[in-house]
Design an enzyme around this catalytic site. Structure first.
Site: not given
Ligand SMILES: C[S@@+](CC[C@H](N)C(=O)[O-])C[C@H]1O[C@@H](n2cnc3c(N)ncnc32)[C@H](O)[C@@H]1O
Length: 314
Positions: A29, A54, A104, A140
């Protein structure tokens, strides 16, 4: 092995059996946030071996506590960039599935390059997946969704199958947030049909990383931030500190090698015939080229302060 993956635990590449002491589907994931979805996957599929990446330390701790509360052991949480694990750590043909929930979206034009789901990522992923393996995206963000579908198709490796999101993806922290705002949610499976061969890039592991200099540390300074560029990355010497119990210096260094970032502590201390510079094991770093460059960056700064380079073992 702990459920928290340290950099020093990593090998490039690394097989599923290096990560887990049992066989089973390897599932990854990206950006697991507070770990709710990993927890769901572990309880719904106890035979799966789960890895999550993460970048946010706070989220990693929230997920770590969640896994401990639920007694989940067959999971590995990595604090760092998912791109690094996919490109350098997972073996070819090792992954069964990849989940990306609410990535993101990087909506501003100048930030588009930060989006994960782009042609180069899809092409590398094609060779890390098992034949017929899939990436599942739920988001979304209509524009990022369309962009990802297009990039997946342009990669020439994936069939894109759009459909309703699996119910559990609507229970993540972010899903609930968007659901409460009644935003539509988009979902697609990217099923791999063509593999573009590309082997993981081994990050060289170097054992001896130190240097000796002639001269004294007594009068060096003041210190200003140093940047050392090298092929494949940068070493940033951020700060220098004097040790209270000796004449030594400590340097805080950040090494960035593509998507792999480490915070390092490099020590310089006086010996009877000169000054010794080496990596400290603090924080369990992986001994990469970036570490070697960090030692060299500190050594260069000490030379600029009047010390004379004696020898390097880097
Ligand atoms: C909008 S949040 C969604 C978190 C979770 N998947 C949820 O649905 O609640 C996006 C997450 O992806 C992480 N993230 C962004 N780019 C990433 C990367 N290249 N590798 C790992 N994590 C990443 C961010 O730190 C953040 O916690």
């Amino acid at each position: 092995m702990s459920i928290l993956l340290k950099a020093s635990d990593l090998k490039t590449p690394m097989s599923a059996s290096d990560l887990f002491s049992r066989t089973g589907p390897l599932v990854f994931e990206v950006g697991f946030g507070d770990g709710r979805y990993l927890e769901h996957l572990a309880s719904a599929n106890p035979e799966w071996n789960l890895v999550g990446a993460e970048v946010s330390l706070g989220s990693v701790w929230r997920a770590y506590r969640r896994m401990n509360r639920s007694g989940i052991r067959e999971v590995r949480l990595f604090k760092g960039n998912a791109r690094f694990l996919v490109r350098d750590v997972f073996e070819e043909g090792s992954l069964d599935r990849v989940f990306v929930n609410f990535p993101d979206p990087w909506p501003r034009k100048k930030h588009l390059k930060n989006r994960l789901l782009q042609v180069p990522f899809f092409q590398i992923l094609s060779s890390r997946l098992k034949p017929g393996g899939s990436l599942f995206l739920t988001t979304d963000h209509p524009e990022y969704f369309e962009f990802s579908v297009q990039q997946g198709q342009e990669s020439l490796c994936f069939d894109v199958i759009q459909g309703p999101p699996p119910p559990a993806t609507l229970e993540t922290k972010y899903a609930r947030k968007w659901r409460d705002q009644q935003k539509p949610i988009f979902h697609a499976e990217f099923r791999c049909h063509t593999v573009i061969p590309s082997a993981p890039r081994p990050i060289s592991s170097i054992e001896m990383q130190h240097a000796t200099l002639k001269g004294s540390l007594e009068n060096v300074g003041p210190f200003t931030k140093q940047v050392r560029r090298f092929e494949g990355g940068h070493a940033f010497v951020m700060e220098a500190y004097r040790e209270l119990d000796s004449q030594g210096l400590l340097f805080k260094v950040i090494s960035e090698e593509q998507d792999f970032r480490q915070e390092l502590l490099i020590q310089a201390w006086p010996k009877k015939d000169g000054v010794y510079v080496s990596l400290q094991p603090f924080g369990d770093p992986m001994t990469t080229k970036g570490v070697r460059e960090a030692v060299l960056a500190v050594t260069d700064w000490l030379v600029s302060q009047g010390l004379e380079l004696d020898q390097t073992w880097v």
